[in-house]
Structures are given as structure tokens and as C-alpha cells.
Motif scaffolding. Structure first.
Motif, short mmCIF file in Angstrom:
data_model
loop_
_atom_site.label_atom_id
_atom_site.label_comp_id
_atom_site.label_asym_id
_atom_site.label_seq_id
_atom_site.Cartn_x
_atom_site.Cartn_y
_atom_site.Cartn_z
N GLU A 92 5.30 5.12 3.24
CA GLU A 92 4.83 6.49 3.47
C GLU A 92 5.96 7.48 3.28
O GLU A 92 7.03 7.34 3.87
N TYR A 93 5.72 8.48 2.46
CA TYR A 93 6.72 9.50 2.15
C TYR A 93 7.14 10.32 3.37
O TYR A 93 8.30 10.66 3.54
N GLN A 94 6.18 10.63 4.23
CA GLN A 94 6.47 11.49 5.38
C GLN A 94 7.06 10.71 6.55
O GLN A 94 7.17 9.48 6.51
N ASN A 95 7.37 11.47 7.61
CA ASN A 95 7.89 10.83 8.83
C ASN A 95 6.76 10.54 9.81
O ASN A 95 7.00 10.31 11.00
N ARG A 96 5.54 10.56 9.34
CA ARG A 96 4.37 10.27 10.17
C ARG A 96 3.28 9.69 9.28
O ARG A 96 3.30 9.82 8.05
N GLY A 97 2.30 9.06 9.88
CA GLY A 97 1.12 8.60 9.16
C GLY A 97 -0.02 9.59 9.34
O GLY A 97 0.08 10.56 10.10
N GLY A 98 -1.12 9.35 8.65
CA GLY A 98 -2.30 10.19 8.79
C GLY A 98 -2.61 11.06 7.61
O GLY A 98 -3.72 11.56 7.47
N GLY A 99 -1.61 11.32 6.74
CA GLY A 99 -1.85 12.13 5.55
C GLY A 99 -2.37 13.51 5.89
O GLY A 99 -1.79 14.22 6.71
N ARG A 100 -3.48 13.89 5.26
CA ARG A 100 -4.03 15.23 5.47
C ARG A 100 -4.81 15.35 6.77
O ARG A 100 -5.27 16.44 7.11
N SER A 101 -4.97 14.26 7.49
CA SER A 101 -5.53 14.32 8.84
C SER A 101 -4.39 14.77 9.76
O SER A 101 -3.74 13.97 10.43
N ILE A 145 0.86 -1.19 0.00
CA ILE A 145 0.00 0.00 0.00
C ILE A 145 0.89 1.23 0.00
O ILE A 145 1.81 1.36 0.83
N LEU A 146 0.63 2.14 -0.93
CA LEU A 146 1.44 3.33 -1.08
C LEU A 146 0.69 4.53 -0.49
O LEU A 146 -0.32 4.97 -1.04
N GLY A 147 1.19 5.02 0.63
CA GLY A 147 0.57 6.14 1.31
C GLY A 147 -0.11 5.73 2.60
O GLY A 147 -0.96 4.84 2.59
N ALA A 148 0.28 6.37 3.71
CA ALA A 148 -0.28 6.04 5.02
C ALA A 148 -1.27 7.11 5.46
O ALA A 148 -1.31 7.50 6.63
N GLY A 149 -2.09 7.61 4.50
CA GLY A 149 -3.23 8.43 4.86
C GLY A 149 -4.37 7.54 5.30
O GLY A 149 -4.22 6.33 5.46
N LEU A 150 -5.54 8.13 5.49
CA LEU A 150 -6.65 7.35 6.03
C LEU A 150 -7.14 6.28 5.08
O LEU A 150 -7.55 5.21 5.51
N ALA A 151 -7.10 6.54 3.77
CA ALA A 151 -7.53 5.52 2.81
C ALA A 151 -6.59 4.32 2.88
O ALA A 151 -7.03 3.16 2.97
N GLY A 152 -5.28 4.58 2.82
CA GLY A 152 -4.31 3.49 2.84
C GLY A 152 -4.33 2.71 4.14
O GLY A 152 -4.27 1.48 4.14
N LEU A 153 -4.42 3.41 5.26
CA LEU A 153 -4.39 2.72 6.56
C LEU A 153 -5.69 1.99 6.84
O LEU A 153 -5.69 0.96 7.52
N THR A 154 -6.82 2.49 6.33
CA THR A 154 -8.07 1.74 6.46
C THR A 154 -7.95 0.41 5.73
O THR A 154 -8.30 -0.66 6.27
#
Length: 531
Positions: free
Chosen positions: A83-92, A58-67
Motif C-alpha cells: 500500500e502506497y499510503q500510511n493507512r489502508g482503506g483507499g478512498r474509504s 495484492i497491490l493497493g489496500a483499498g476495499l477491493a484489494g483488502l476484500t
């Protein structure tokens, strides 16, 4: 007795109707395009029976990917999230005091708020009918508190009307209701509605209008003690030998029409803004944190995807350390891939999907948006103006000011959302430096709250077209583009399938991202079992 209400001119009345109809048409369009839809979520997903040894990247640890990750692991898949960032959650995401980030162009945006204060850079409120996000928040222990959208003590403001003095929202709402009631009662009394209502209905309608609009015995909306009980008093009732109460004076109809404030009232009646709304205690980022906590062992952070390649048996993804830890590429392979990377980024990447899929990916532009958070030494909006939560709307470039729904009556600092807008005004803020955005928000905001210069303490901002991992705020669909490209964008392209708010009928909302993740996980599970 001369009628004290000036009848609107034909031009004014048409303008009023146009603004009202325009607001309605806008809402209908938003519903059609998926911006104001109630969630279709009914109950949680219970997937099971993954093929033995099946794997998903899964590419991206925003809410769609983590769900999707959360549900597919429960089904028995081996799941890995990059996940590109140093955290999950994306725009949340909440920008908290003491944090900083680097935007496109190299500017560092700092947040010097006191500990506990924050700006919600992305989502900031949750409709009560967004059932999926509410369900996961309950499951993951995310504490909620009410978010106040509609507060009659907040303001509506027009730079070139009322000498620039902001008007209380409740006053405008009461006056609109009163004048509309008077105009409609006049139409009833002169027989204009005889084809629509019979005599008995007319009597009931007139009686209802008299109460709803607070009209006098002659069906006029005039200043009276009764109107004061709805729109407030210029001198409030007291005790003992205090001065007698004096009802506040309604805004003249022609002034109200010419100001265009009618249009702002729709912000409080669209379904997604109706009470009760909620926010996570401590900031919207708490939702992303909770999803990340539940999925942490599946996530590789600081992973910048550089290439996505599929064949008939699986998907290979190349990535490098996005935190400057070297340019050596790493690879991971899985049977299937769910890609939630924003389309603004994905269309610039090396990915071998079908031509129709590439056309669909390129057909969805992203809107821009800006937010400016302003921290003040004291909560003057509460102490001086009796404003506890709610939103003020203005025709100045800051568009709106939102008052915090948390920590009411607290001594010390508080944070206002000092500007939040889209479109043309957002492009202007995008072009400013971080400090210039704060300065601009202060310069505009002081016309509504003169306390700004004296009470200001610190500021921060987010402009979404300069956020490197999204390059925009959310995907924009038109009726024609949705008809032509939406199904293709959401389809499983051999071994790759996309997910995210852009793959939903509720774009720009976390609910859309979660529902997309759920639907994608379910369809991919069925496909994997059928292969």
C-alpha cells in the motif's frame, strides 16, 4: 370564477417535460453504465483448497484489494499487500480533526476541526441495497446510523430566481405534485385520455389526482388549509388565543418552470438515493479502518510500487519507501498478482501486460470531484432553520450543501459539507489553493445561509485530481468503451488481474470495489487450481 392557475406556455411545458425526461434519461443512462445499479451480492464467499504453497501479491489496500486479501487468505493462500499510503482503506477515507495531508503540487491541506468532527473525502453515504458492504460492515463490527438524503426542510436554490431566496424542497415537491395533478385532471376532463382510460378509470383517476395533488372540488391546485397540511404554513397552528393558522402560498407555476428546479428533484428519486441510506458512526473511514484491522498483518504500508513484471511462473513487484525512507528498491515475488492501483497511476507505471490490456487500461478516464467541509461554532441550520439532515441543491459552483445526519441537537460545533461537485465546477476548485476553496465555499454558501460569516470556525477540502495516489475520483465508462474494453480490463492477463471500482458495473461506489474484489478472488482461485 376565473381559473387562478395560469396555463403554461407551450415553450414552458416542453421545457418542463424536457427536464423531466432528461432526468429520467440520465437515470436510465446511469443504470446502463453501472452508476445506479443494485448490488448483485447475495451471500459471502467461501473459498477453500488453495494449491499448496500458492502465493498472491495484492497491490493497493483499498476495499477491493483488502476484500480479495481477506477471502484468499481464508482459502489458504500466502497473501501480501503493498500500500502506497500510511493507512489502508483507499478512498474509504475520513479527514478528521487534527489531521493533514499533502496534495499534488506540494500544498498541505489541514483539518483544524474539533475532535470528533470530520469530512468524508470520498464516499459519504451507503444505499441499503448495497448488500456486500453492509455484510462486511456487520461482520467487522462497523456501527451504522441513518443518513438523511431527502429532507423537505432543506432547500433548492437558483441564483437568478426568487430574488436569490432559497425555496424549501418540500414546498417545491408539493407544488410540482399539485400542478402536475391539475394539468393531468384537465387533460382527463377534456377527453384527451379517452383512448387510454375508460369512463370508470377516468373517475378513479380524477379522484386519485384530487387527493394526490391536493386539488379543490374543481380540480385546481390553490392555496388552502389542505395544501398547508402538505407544504406547510406561513403561520403555524397554535394554542389558546394564538393567531389562526395560515397556509403557505404555492410558488406560481411559471416561476417554478422557469427556475429549472424540477430537474433537481431527480436527486431524491434515483434508486441509490432512496431511503433508507446509512453512514458509519464516526465517518466513512471506519469501513476502511475495519478492513485494515482484519488484514493488517498482510499489509506493508508506505510501499510505492515502481515496477510490475510477470513471466510464465509468477509476478515480481519492485517498490520503494513512499515515506522518504530511502530510494533502495525492494522486491517481492508471488505466483499471482491482483492489482487495484487506479488506472490513472497504473498507466504511468512499468508493467508488462498484453497490448490489449494496456489499451483497456488507457481507455478509462477518471472523473474529477471536489469537497469542502466547513465547521461552524453552532448548528445554526438546526437551531434557526429546522433542518436536520438532508441536502440542499443550488446552481452556484458549490452545487450542494449537505447537513450532518449525526449528533443532532448537540450544543457546540457542527460540520457541513459546504460544497461537492463534479465536472467543470470541479476543475475550478482544483485550481484554487486549500484556503481559496474554503473562502469560495463560504462566499457562495452565505447566499443560502447568511449565518456563514458570523458562525464559521474552520474548513478543509479534498480535490481528487490533486490526490497523488489516485489523480482522479473514479473511472468513467461510456456505453461504447464498456463494450469494447471492459471484459479485457477484468480478464486475467497471464499472471496479473485488475480489480477496483473501475472494474465493476457500480463505479464510484464502495460496493463496486468490494464486488470486484470478490469476483477477482474467485476467478483467480479457479485459475490457480487449474494450473
Amino acid at each position: 370564477m376565473k381559473d387562478m392557475l395560469q396555463s403554461p406556455t407551450r415553450r414552458q411545458l416542453l421545457s418542463m417535460i424536457g427536464k423531466t425526461a432528461g432526468a429520467t434519461a440520465m437515470y436510465q443512462a446511469m443504470t446502463t453504465l453501472g452508476f445506479a445499479s443494485e448490488s448483485s451480492f447475495k451471500q459471502g464467499m467461501d473459498l477453500s483448497g488453495a494449491p499448496a504453497g500458492a502465493s498472491i501479491i495484492i497491490l493497493g489496500a483499498g476495499l477491493a484489494g483488502l476484500t480479495a486479501a481477506y477471502e484468499l487468505r481464508k482459502a489458504g493462500y500466502s497473501v501480501k499487500v503493498l500500500e502506497y499510503q500510511n493507512r489502508g482503506g483507499g478512498r474509504s477515507w475520513s479527514v478528521n480533526g487534527g489531521e493533514s495531508y499533502t496534495e499534488l503540487g506540494g500544498e498541505t491541506v489541514t483539518c483544524d476541526f474539533e475532535e470528533g468532527n470530520y469530512l468524508n473525502g470520498g464516499p459519504w453515504r451507503l444505499p441499503s441495497h448495497h448488500y456486500a458492504v453492509m455484510s462486511y460492515c456487520k461482520k467487522f463490527g462497523v456501527a451504522m446510523e441513518p443518513f438523511i438524503q431527502d429532507n423537505s426542510r432543506a432547500y433548492l436554490h437558483r441564483t437568478n430566481h426568487f430574488n436569490g431566496v432559497p425555496q424549501r424542497l418540500g414546498d417545491v415537491q408539493s407544488d410540482v405534485r399539485g400542478y402536475v395533478s391539475e394539468l393531468l385532471s384537465k387533460a382527463v376532463n377534456v377527453g384527451s385520455l379517452d383512448r387510454s382510460v375508460n369512463t370508470e378509470d377516468k373517475e378513479m383517476l380524477l379522484e386519485g389526482l384530487k387527493g394526490w395533488g391536493v386539488l379543490d372540488k374543481d380540480y385546481r391546485y390553490l392555496r388552502s388549509h389542505e395544501t398547508g397540511t402538505y407544504r406547510g404554513f406561513s403561520v403555524y397552528p397554535g394554542g389558546g388565543l394564538m393567531p389562526d393558522a395560515k397556509p403557505s402560498k404555492p410558488i406560481p407555476l411559471d416561476s417554478l418552470l422557469n427556475s429549472g428546479m424540477w430537474a433537481d428533484l431527480s436527486n431524491f428519486t434515483i434508486e441509490n438515493h432512496q431511503p433508507t441510506m446509512f453512514q458509519p458512526v464516526g465517518g466513512m473511514g471506519k469501513i476502511g479502518d475495519a478492513f485494515t484491522r482484519e488484514c493488517r498483518d498482510m499489509i506493508t504500508l508506505n510501499a510505492k510500487v515502481t515496477k510490475i513484471e510477470q513471466d510464465d511462473t509468477g509476478v515480481t513487484v519492485q517498490y520503494v519507501d513512499s515515506n522518504g525512507g530511502g530510494n533502495e528498491a525492494k522486491t517481492v515475488r508471488a505466483d499471482w498478482c491482483i492489482c487495484t492501483i487506479p488506472l490513472t497511476i497504473l498507466t504511468q507505471m512499468d508493467i508488462n501486460v498484453s497490448a490489449p490490456m494496456k489499451q483497456a487500461m488507457a481507455a478509462v478516464p477518471y472523473d474529477t470531484s471536489f469537497k469542502v467541509g466547513l465547521e461552524f461554532k453552532r448548528r445554526f441550520w438546526e437551531e434557526d432553520e429546522w433542518i436536520y439532515g438532508g441536502v440542499t441543491y443550488t446552481d452556484m459552483p458549490i452545487t450542494q450543501i449537505s447537513y450532518p445526519s449525526q449528533n443532532m441537537f448537540k450544543d457546540g460545533t457542527g460540520v457541513l459539507l459546504g460544497g461537492y461537485g463534479f465536472g467543470e465546477t470541479s476543475y475550478k476548485f482544483n485550481a484554487l489553493t486549500p484556503q481559496q476553496r474554503i473562502d469560495a465555499a463560504l462566499a457562495y454558501g452565505k447566499h443560502i445561509h447568511p449565518q456563514y460569516p458570523k458562525e464559521f470556525k474552520a474548513g478543509t477540502s479534498v480535490v481528487w485530481h490533486r490526490i497523488p495516489w489516485t489523480l482522479g475520483c473514479y473511472g468513467i465508462w461510456s456505453a461504447s468503451s464498456r463494450e469494447q474494453y471492459y471484459d479485457t480490463l477484468c480478464s486475467i492477463d497471464n499472471r496479473i488481474v485488475l480489480a477496483g471500482e473501475h472494474c465493476s458495473h457500480i463505479p464510484a461506489w464502495q460496493e463496486g470495489a468490494i464486488l470486484s474484489g470478490l469476483d477477482t478472488a474467485n476467478r483467480l482461485h479457479k485459475r490457480a487450481k487449474a494450473v
